[in-house]
Design a protein around this motif. Structure first.
Motif, mmCIF file in Angstrom:
data_model
loop_
_atom_site.group_PDB
_atom_site.id
_atom_site.type_symbol
_atom_site.label_atom_id
_atom_site.label_comp_id
_atom_site.label_asym_id
_atom_site.label_seq_id
_atom_site.Cartn_x
_atom_site.Cartn_y
_atom_site.Cartn_z
ATOM 1 N N ALA A 1 -14.451 5.929 -4.858
ATOM 2 C CA ALA A 1 -14.265 6.539 -3.439
ATOM 3 C C ALA A 1 -15.321 5.779 -2.298
ATOM 4 O O ALA A 1 -15.396 5.363 -1.515
ATOM 5 C CB ALA A 1 -14.501 7.974 -3.280
ATOM 6 N N SER A 2 -16.619 5.568 -3.078
ATOM 7 C CA SER A 2 -17.931 4.798 -2.342
ATOM 8 C C SER A 2 -17.238 3.670 -2.032
ATOM 9 O O SER A 2 -17.719 2.901 -0.888
ATOM 10 C CB SER A 2 -18.902 5.017 -3.256
ATOM 11 N N ALA A 3 -16.686 2.715 -3.000
ATOM 12 C CA ALA A 3 -16.172 1.375 -3.025
ATOM 13 C C ALA A 3 -15.217 1.218 -1.959
ATOM 14 O O ALA A 3 -15.173 0.256 -1.373
ATOM 15 C CB ALA A 3 -15.689 1.004 -4.163
ATOM 16 N N VAL A 4 -14.460 2.396 -1.246
ATOM 17 C CA VAL A 4 -13.613 2.162 -0.410
ATOM 18 C C VAL A 4 -13.909 2.718 0.714
ATOM 19 O O VAL A 4 -12.951 3.202 1.939
ATOM 20 C CB VAL A 4 -12.004 2.630 -0.788
ATOM 21 N N THR A 5 -15.171 3.186 0.856
ATOM 22 C CA THR A 5 -15.954 3.980 2.040
ATOM 23 C C THR A 5 -15.185 5.330 2.209
ATOM 24 O O THR A 5 -14.942 5.532 3.458
ATOM 25 C CB THR A 5 -16.062 3.088 3.427
ATOM 26 N N GLY A 6 -14.760 5.938 1.075
ATOM 27 C CA GLY A 6 -14.161 7.275 1.575
ATOM 28 C C GLY A 6 -14.813 8.242 0.739
ATOM 29 O O GLY A 6 -16.018 8.185 0.706
ATOM 30 N N SER B 1 0.808 -1.131 -0.017
ATOM 31 C CA SER B 1 0.028 -0.142 -0.119
ATOM 32 C C SER B 1 0.687 1.256 0.178
ATOM 33 O O SER B 1 1.928 1.300 0.289
ATOM 34 C CB SER B 1 -0.759 -0.077 1.178
ATOM 35 N N TYR B 2 0.421 2.284 -0.218
ATOM 36 C CA TYR B 2 1.053 3.713 -0.505
ATOM 37 C C TYR B 2 0.040 4.708 0.543
ATOM 38 O O TYR B 2 -1.168 4.786 0.395
ATOM 39 C CB TYR B 2 1.000 4.232 -2.026
ATOM 40 N N ALA C 1 -7.178 2.871 -6.102
ATOM 41 C CA ALA C 1 -7.569 3.364 -4.643
ATOM 42 C C ALA C 1 -7.552 2.217 -3.606
ATOM 43 O O ALA C 1 -7.602 2.263 -2.502
ATOM 44 C CB ALA C 1 -9.201 3.706 -4.941
ATOM 45 N N GLY C 2 -7.760 1.112 -4.215
ATOM 46 C CA GLY C 2 -7.857 -0.167 -3.344
ATOM 47 C C GLY C 2 -6.456 -0.471 -2.680
ATOM 48 O O GLY C 2 -6.239 -1.080 -1.733
#
Length: 219
Positions: free
Chosen positions: A194-199, A119-120, A143-144
């Motif tokens: 963003a929604s997919a990563v609850t962001g 991750s980054y 994003a993931g």
């Protein structure tokens, strides 16, 4: 895999002479206007890590590494020509210890195997989604791979809504000569991702819509 190799060869053909004769960076500064605002907005944490997808000649990595001296940077590109230029740029500025590069297809990139990272804190994409056929999948994957509180920053051409119809059409046609396709649904895609990563996502429209910056923040 064959599609990735074909795309890499295409990028080499497009940029080979521009890169070697210094034409690329000398001209891009006049219309890749969102690059520096994007870099200014990265603000990675000290001691953090950042990845550029589609690093090109390394121009952005050099600028970002200078601006954020306590951050480690990685960069990937599918074009050997561009990576050669990036390696030279990073070496000339003595940044080899803080900037690592690899040739990789953004659509099939695994940072764990390439760089040993899962991750980054920051991932950024500068004027590359308009040249990546599978751009939605690429930014969703990016994003993931964000760390907690990580951010994905995307700079590219916008819808040019503030331009006269004739100049917008002329610009779009000129971009097509270089296999560049602006993504009018970039902001909508950022909202979904963003929604997919609850962001959450943020949209910046610059230069009368000529430049767009999309940001996805992970909680």
């Amino acid at each position: 895999m064959e599609e990735a190799l074909d795309h890499g060869a295409l990028m080499d053909r497009i940029y080979r002479w521009q890169r070697r004769y210094g034409f690329y960076d000398a001209t891009r500064k006049y219309y890749l206007l969102a690059r520096d605002p994007m870099i200014e907005g990265l603000n990675p944490p000290a001691g953090g890590t950042a990845l550029e997808i589609g690093c090109g000649t390394g121009r952005n990595l050099v600028q970002a590494a200078r601006r954020y001296p306590e951050v480690e940077f990685h960069g990937i590109d599918i074009s050997r020509e561009m990576l050669n230029a990036a390696c030279n740029a990073i070496s000339r500025r003595g940044l080899q210890g803080r900037v690592r590069l690899a040739r990789a297809d953004a659509a099939g990139f695994n940072p764990a195997t390439t760089f040993g990272r899962a991750s980054y804190d920051r991932i950024f994409v500068s004027y590359a989604v308009s040249m990546i056929p599978q751009w939605r999948a690429v930014i969703a994957d990016a994003a993931g791979r964000l760390a907690p509180s990580g951010e994905l920053h995307i700079a590219d051409f916008g819808d040019m809504a503030g331009f006269p119809a004739w100049s917008k059409a002329a610009m779009y046609e000129w971009l097509r000569w270089y296999h560049v396709t602006p993504r009018p649904d970039l902001f909508a895609a950022a909202v979904e991702i963003a929604s997919a990563v609850t962001g959450e996502s943020h949209a910046r429209r610059l230069h009368r819509g000529f430049s767009w910056i999309a940001i996805v923040r992970r909680p």
